[in-house]
Design a protein around this motif. Structure first.
Motif, mmCIF file in Angstrom:
data_model
loop_
_atom_site.group_PDB
_atom_site.id
_atom_site.type_symbol
_atom_site.label_atom_id
_atom_site.label_comp_id
_atom_site.label_asym_id
_atom_site.label_seq_id
_atom_site.Cartn_x
_atom_site.Cartn_y
_atom_site.Cartn_z
ATOM 1 N N ILE A 17 134.649 27.651 28.199
ATOM 2 C CA ILE A 17 135.441 28.695 28.865
ATOM 3 C C ILE A 17 136.048 28.104 30.131
ATOM 4 O O ILE A 17 135.342 27.586 31.001
ATOM 5 C CB ILE A 17 134.560 29.922 29.190
ATOM 6 N N SER A 18 137.373 28.156 30.193
ATOM 7 C CA SER A 18 138.102 27.643 31.353
ATOM 8 C C SER A 18 139.432 28.378 31.416
ATOM 9 O O SER A 18 139.827 29.044 30.449
ATOM 10 C CB SER A 18 138.361 26.137 31.198
ATOM 11 N N PRO A 19 140.151 28.264 32.533
ATOM 12 C CA PRO A 19 141.467 28.922 32.620
ATOM 13 C C PRO A 19 142.446 28.437 31.552
ATOM 14 O O PRO A 19 143.443 29.102 31.287
ATOM 15 C CB PRO A 19 141.940 28.563 34.039
ATOM 16 N N ASP A 20 142.161 27.286 30.921
ATOM 17 C CA ASP A 20 143.058 26.747 29.886
ATOM 18 C C ASP A 20 142.791 27.341 28.505
ATOM 19 O O ASP A 20 143.566 27.121 27.574
ATOM 20 C CB ASP A 20 142.891 25.225 29.792
ATOM 21 N N LEU A 21 141.698 28.074 28.345
ATOM 22 C CA LEU A 21 141.351 28.604 27.021
ATOM 23 C C LEU A 21 142.407 29.621 26.583
ATOM 24 O O LEU A 21 142.736 30.532 27.342
ATOM 25 C CB LEU A 21 139.980 29.278 27.107
ATOM 26 N N PRO A 22 142.961 29.471 25.366
ATOM 27 C CA PRO A 22 143.939 30.473 24.938
ATOM 28 C C PRO A 22 143.272 31.838 24.762
ATOM 29 O O PRO A 22 142.084 31.905 24.442
ATOM 30 C CB PRO A 22 144.453 29.932 23.601
ATOM 31 N N VAL A 23 144.026 32.890 25.009
ATOM 32 C CA VAL A 23 143.507 34.249 24.835
ATOM 33 C C VAL A 23 144.442 35.018 23.914
ATOM 34 O O VAL A 23 145.588 34.626 23.681
ATOM 35 C CB VAL A 23 143.356 34.995 26.189
ATOM 36 N N TRP A 24 143.938 36.106 23.387
ATOM 37 C CA TRP A 24 144.722 36.991 22.532
ATOM 38 C C TRP A 24 145.964 37.448 23.315
ATOM 39 O O TRP A 24 145.849 37.766 24.494
ATOM 40 C CB TRP A 24 143.855 38.193 22.144
ATOM 41 N N GLY A 26 148.424 39.299 25.353
ATOM 42 C CA GLY A 26 148.285 40.541 26.119
ATOM 43 C C GLY A 26 146.941 40.688 26.815
ATOM 44 O O GLY A 26 146.806 41.496 27.734
ATOM 45 N N ASP A 27 145.925 39.952 26.366
ATOM 46 C CA ASP A 27 144.615 40.017 27.034
ATOM 47 C C ASP A 27 144.674 39.248 28.352
ATOM 48 O O ASP A 27 145.471 38.326 28.497
ATOM 49 C CB ASP A 27 143.522 39.383 26.151
ATOM 50 N N PRO A 28 143.806 39.638 29.298
ATOM 51 C CA PRO A 28 143.785 38.876 30.552
ATOM 52 C C PRO A 28 143.345 37.433 30.329
ATOM 53 O O PRO A 28 142.484 37.172 29.482
ATOM 54 C CB PRO A 28 142.761 39.635 31.412
ATOM 55 N N ARG A 29 143.937 36.534 31.082
ATOM 56 C CA ARG A 29 143.530 35.130 30.993
ATOM 57 C C ARG A 29 142.247 34.937 31.789
ATOM 58 O O ARG A 29 141.841 35.788 32.573
ATOM 59 C CB ARG A 29 144.632 34.218 31.529
ATOM 60 N N VAL A 30 141.613 33.793 31.557
ATOM 61 C CA VAL A 30 140.367 33.470 32.258
ATOM 62 C C VAL A 30 140.676 33.091 33.706
ATOM 63 O O VAL A 30 141.526 32.240 33.962
ATOM 64 C CB VAL A 30 139.646 32.300 31.556
ATOM 65 N N ILE A 31 139.992 33.742 34.639
ATOM 66 C CA ILE A 31 140.101 33.377 36.046
ATOM 67 C C ILE A 31 138.723 32.948 36.528
ATOM 68 O O ILE A 31 137.741 33.672 36.349
ATOM 69 C CB ILE A 31 140.613 34.561 36.905
ATOM 70 N N GLU A 48 133.381 32.986 41.000
ATOM 71 C CA GLU A 48 133.597 34.372 40.575
ATOM 72 C C GLU A 48 134.399 34.334 39.282
ATOM 73 O O GLU A 48 135.347 33.562 39.151
ATOM 74 C CB GLU A 48 134.382 35.100 41.671
ATOM 75 N N LEU A 49 134.015 35.179 38.318
ATOM 76 C CA LEU A 49 134.630 35.168 36.992
ATOM 77 C C LEU A 49 135.408 36.455 36.752
ATOM 78 O O LEU A 49 134.955 37.529 37.125
ATOM 79 C CB LEU A 49 133.557 35.059 35.907
ATOM 80 N N ALA A 50 136.553 36.322 36.100
ATOM 81 C CA ALA A 50 137.263 37.506 35.607
ATOM 82 C C ALA A 50 137.863 37.150 34.264
ATOM 83 O O ALA A 50 138.687 36.240 34.161
ATOM 84 C CB ALA A 50 138.354 37.926 36.592
ATOM 85 N N PHE A 51 137.400 37.806 33.225
ATOM 86 C CA PHE A 51 137.998 37.605 31.908
ATOM 87 C C PHE A 51 137.607 38.730 30.964
ATOM 88 O O PHE A 51 136.721 39.527 31.249
ATOM 89 C CB PHE A 51 137.680 36.234 31.304
#
Ligand code: ZN
Length: 217
Positions: A17-24, A26-31, A48-51
Protein backbone atom coordinates in the motif's frame (compact mmCIF):
# COMPACT_ATOMS: atom_id res chain seq x y z
CA UNK A 1 13.95 -37.57 19.12
CA UNK A 2 11.91 -36.01 16.37
CA UNK A 3 13.12 -33.20 14.15
CA UNK A 4 11.50 -29.78 14.48
CA UNK A 5 8.89 -29.22 11.78
CA UNK A 6 10.23 -27.70 8.56
CA UNK A 7 9.61 -24.00 8.11
CA UNK A 8 6.72 -23.41 5.70
CA UNK A 9 7.01 -21.36 2.53
CA UNK A 10 4.99 -18.17 2.84
CA UNK A 11 3.65 -16.55 -0.32
CA UNK A 12 2.62 -12.91 0.04
CA UNK A 13 -0.58 -12.13 -1.88
CA UNK A 14 -0.88 -8.46 -0.87
CA UNK A 15 0.52 -5.59 -2.92
CA UNK A 16 2.31 -2.83 -1.01
CA UNK A 17 0.00 0.00 0.00
CA UNK A 18 1.47 3.30 -1.15
CA UNK A 19 0.27 6.50 -2.85
CA UNK A 20 1.24 4.82 -6.17
CA UNK A 21 -1.22 1.94 -5.75
CA UNK A 22 -3.96 2.15 -8.39
CA UNK A 23 -7.49 2.57 -7.03
CA UNK A 24 -10.95 1.99 -8.43
CA UNK A 25 -11.98 4.93 -10.65
CA UNK A 26 -13.56 7.60 -8.45
CA UNK A 27 -12.32 6.10 -5.16
CA UNK A 28 -10.02 8.18 -2.99
CA UNK A 29 -6.33 7.64 -3.61
CA UNK A 30 -3.98 6.48 -0.87
CA UNK A 31 -2.64 9.31 1.28
CA UNK A 32 0.21 8.65 3.70
CA UNK A 33 1.56 11.74 5.39
CA UNK A 34 3.83 12.27 8.34
CA UNK A 35 2.61 14.98 10.74
CA UNK A 36 5.72 14.18 12.78
CA UNK A 37 9.05 13.27 11.20
CA UNK A 38 12.55 12.74 12.54
CA UNK A 39 13.91 14.57 9.49
CA UNK A 40 12.04 17.70 10.59
CA UNK A 41 13.40 17.57 14.12
CA UNK A 42 10.47 15.76 15.72
CA UNK A 43 11.19 13.15 18.38
CA UNK A 44 9.69 10.40 16.19
CA UNK A 45 8.13 9.71 12.80
CA UNK A 46 4.40 9.06 12.71
CA UNK A 47 2.29 8.33 9.63
CA UNK A 48 -1.32 9.33 9.16
CA UNK A 49 -3.35 7.25 6.70
CA UNK A 50 -6.31 8.14 4.51
CA UNK A 51 -7.69 5.65 2.03
CA UNK A 52 -10.74 3.68 0.99
CA UNK A 53 -11.67 0.51 2.86
CA UNK A 54 -11.30 -1.16 -0.57
CA UNK A 55 -7.60 -0.39 -0.98
CA UNK A 56 -5.15 -3.03 -2.20
CA UNK A 57 -5.95 -6.53 -0.97
CA UNK A 58 -9.20 -6.17 0.94
CA UNK A 59 -12.39 -7.91 1.95
CA UNK A 60 -15.90 -6.83 1.04
CA UNK A 61 -18.35 -7.00 3.93
CA UNK A 62 -22.11 -7.57 3.45
CA UNK A 63 -22.60 -3.84 4.28
CA UNK A 64 -20.95 -3.02 0.91
CA UNK A 65 -24.06 -4.05 -1.06
CA UNK A 66 -26.77 -5.13 1.38
CA UNK A 67 -28.91 -2.74 3.45
CA UNK A 68 -28.26 -3.48 7.15
CA UNK A 69 -25.49 -5.87 6.04
CA UNK A 70 -22.82 -6.82 8.56
CA UNK A 71 -19.55 -4.93 8.82
CA UNK A 72 -16.00 -6.08 8.21
CA UNK A 73 -15.43 -6.51 11.95
CA UNK A 74 -17.90 -9.41 12.02
CA UNK A 75 -16.43 -11.51 9.19
CA UNK A 76 -15.76 -15.02 10.49
CA UNK A 77 -12.10 -15.84 11.11
CA UNK A 78 -12.82 -19.50 10.40
CA UNK A 79 -13.64 -18.54 6.80
CA UNK A 80 -10.65 -16.20 6.48
CA UNK A 81 -8.12 -18.79 7.65
CA UNK A 82 -7.93 -22.37 6.39
CA UNK A 83 -7.27 -24.71 3.49
CA UNK A 84 -7.70 -23.04 0.11
CA UNK A 85 -7.76 -24.17 -3.49
CA UNK A 86 -5.98 -22.03 -6.10
CA UNK A 87 -7.56 -22.50 -9.52
CA UNK A 88 -6.06 -21.31 -12.79
CA UNK A 89 -8.74 -20.20 -15.24
CA UNK A 90 -6.39 -20.10 -18.24
CA UNK A 91 -7.47 -17.79 -21.05
CA UNK A 92 -11.09 -17.42 -19.84
CA UNK A 93 -12.49 -13.89 -20.17
CA UNK A 94 -15.09 -14.40 -17.42
CA UNK A 95 -15.69 -16.83 -14.56
CA UNK A 96 -19.09 -18.24 -15.46
CA UNK A 97 -21.01 -21.22 -14.09
CA UNK A 98 -20.16 -23.27 -17.18
CA UNK A 99 -16.47 -22.44 -16.84
CA UNK A 100 -16.53 -23.38 -13.14
CA UNK A 101 -18.24 -26.71 -13.88
CA UNK A 102 -15.34 -27.62 -16.18
CA UNK A 103 -12.52 -26.56 -13.84
CA UNK A 104 -10.94 -29.02 -11.46
CA UNK A 105 -12.21 -27.64 -8.17
CA UNK A 106 -12.50 -30.38 -5.53
CA UNK A 107 -16.03 -30.70 -4.17
CA UNK A 108 -14.59 -30.26 -0.67
CA UNK A 109 -12.97 -26.88 -1.46
CA UNK A 110 -14.40 -24.21 0.85
CA UNK A 111 -12.01 -21.39 -0.03
CA UNK A 112 -11.37 -20.81 -3.72
CA UNK A 113 -8.79 -18.35 -5.03
CA UNK A 114 -8.76 -17.52 -8.73
CA UNK A 115 -5.64 -17.05 -10.78
CA UNK A 116 -6.80 -15.60 -14.09
CA UNK A 117 -5.56 -13.67 -17.08
CA UNK A 118 -5.41 -10.71 -14.68
CA UNK A 119 -2.34 -12.37 -13.16
CA UNK A 120 -0.76 -13.38 -16.48
CA UNK A 121 -1.27 -9.79 -17.66
CA UNK A 122 0.31 -8.48 -14.44
CA UNK A 123 -2.69 -6.26 -13.66
CA UNK A 124 -2.17 -6.19 -9.88
CA UNK A 125 1.39 -4.98 -10.48
CA UNK A 126 0.42 -2.33 -13.01
CA UNK A 127 0.37 1.35 -11.97
CA UNK A 128 -2.81 1.93 -14.01
CA UNK A 129 -6.36 0.77 -13.42
CA UNK A 130 -7.57 -1.74 -16.05
CA UNK A 131 -11.37 -1.99 -16.48
CA UNK A 132 -11.11 -5.06 -18.77
CA UNK A 133 -10.31 -7.51 -15.96
CA UNK A 134 -11.58 -11.08 -15.57
CA UNK A 135 -14.31 -11.40 -12.93
CA UNK A 136 -17.11 -13.67 -11.73
CA UNK A 137 -20.50 -13.45 -13.43
CA UNK A 138 -23.76 -13.68 -11.49
CA UNK A 139 -24.29 -17.32 -12.49
CA UNK A 140 -20.68 -18.06 -11.54
CA UNK A 141 -21.36 -16.59 -8.10
CA UNK A 142 -24.47 -18.77 -7.77
CA UNK A 143 -22.41 -21.83 -8.73
CA UNK A 144 -19.90 -21.05 -5.97
CA UNK A 145 -22.64 -20.57 -3.36
CA UNK A 146 -24.25 -23.88 -4.33
CA UNK A 147 -20.84 -25.56 -4.11
CA UNK A 148 -20.64 -24.57 -0.43
CA UNK A 149 -17.73 -22.16 -0.84
CA UNK A 150 -17.25 -19.84 2.18
CA UNK A 151 -14.53 -17.57 0.74
CA UNK A 152 -13.76 -16.42 -2.79
CA UNK A 153 -10.60 -14.55 -3.74
CA UNK A 154 -9.90 -12.76 -7.02
CA UNK A 155 -6.76 -11.34 -8.61
CA UNK A 156 -8.03 -7.85 -9.33
CA UNK A 157 -9.97 -5.10 -7.58
CA UNK A 158 -13.49 -6.48 -8.03
CA UNK A 159 -15.08 -9.91 -7.82
CA UNK A 160 -17.67 -8.66 -10.35
CA UNK A 161 -17.27 -7.41 -13.92
CA UNK A 162 -16.57 -3.68 -14.27
CA UNK A 163 -19.84 -2.98 -16.09
CA UNK A 164 -22.07 -5.19 -13.91
CA UNK A 165 -20.98 -4.88 -10.29
CA UNK A 166 -24.09 -5.43 -8.18
CA UNK A 167 -25.42 -8.94 -9.07
CA UNK A 168 -22.23 -10.92 -8.32
CA UNK A 169 -21.59 -8.99 -5.10
CA UNK A 170 -25.19 -9.43 -3.91
CA UNK A 171 -25.26 -13.18 -4.57
CA UNK A 172 -22.01 -13.82 -2.71
CA UNK A 173 -22.54 -11.39 0.19
CA UNK A 174 -26.16 -12.43 0.77
CA UNK A 175 -25.01 -16.05 1.05
CA UNK A 176 -22.38 -15.10 3.65
CA UNK A 177 -19.46 -15.80 1.34
CA UNK A 178 -16.38 -13.76 2.27
CA UNK A 179 -15.13 -11.85 -0.78
CA UNK A 180 -11.42 -11.08 -1.01
CA UNK A 181 -10.34 -8.73 -3.78
CA UNK A 182 -7.02 -7.39 -4.98
CA UNK A 183 -4.91 -10.51 -4.54
CA UNK A 184 -1.55 -10.62 -6.27
CA UNK A 185 -1.54 -14.27 -7.37
CA UNK A 186 1.74 -14.07 -9.33
CA UNK A 187 3.57 -16.44 -6.97
CA UNK A 188 0.59 -18.62 -6.05
CA UNK A 189 0.82 -22.17 -7.44
CA UNK A 190 -2.45 -23.79 -8.54
CA UNK A 191 -3.80 -26.50 -6.27
CA UNK A 192 -4.02 -27.07 -2.55
CA UNK A 193 -2.71 -24.43 -0.19
CA UNK A 194 -3.49 -22.77 3.13
CA UNK A 195 -4.81 -19.21 3.30
CA UNK A 196 -4.37 -16.68 6.06
CA UNK A 197 -6.26 -13.47 5.34
CA UNK A 198 -6.58 -10.97 8.17
CA UNK A 199 -8.62 -7.84 7.43
CA UNK A 200 -8.44 -4.88 9.78
CA UNK A 201 -11.24 -5.04 12.35
CA UNK A 202 -13.11 -1.90 11.26
CA UNK A 203 -16.43 -1.45 13.04
CA UNK A 204 -19.41 -1.66 10.69
CA UNK A 205 -17.23 -0.98 7.65
CA UNK A 206 -18.25 -2.07 4.15
CA UNK A 207 -14.77 -3.48 3.62
CA UNK A 208 -11.31 -3.65 5.14
CA UNK A 209 -7.75 -3.82 3.87
CA UNK A 210 -6.15 -7.21 4.56
CA UNK A 211 -2.80 -8.91 4.52
CA UNK A 212 -3.24 -12.23 2.77
CA UNK A 213 -0.68 -15.01 2.53
CA UNK A 214 -0.57 -18.61 1.40
CA UNK A 215 1.31 -21.07 3.55
CA UNK A 216 2.81 -24.03 1.69
CA UNK A 217 4.14 -27.06 3.50
ZN1 ZN B 1 -14.24 -4.27 -2.60
Amino acid sequence: MSLPPAEPTIIDLSPTISPDLPVWPGDPRVIMRQPYHLARGDAFTLTELAFSAHTGTHVDAPAHYLPDGAGADTLPLDALIGPAWVVDTGPAAAITASLLAGLEIPSTARRVLFRTQNTTRGLMRSPQFHPDFVAITEDGAQWLVEAGVVLVGVDYFSVAPYDDLAPTHRVLLAAGVVVVEGLDMTQAPPGASFLVCLPLKLQGADGAPARAVLIQR
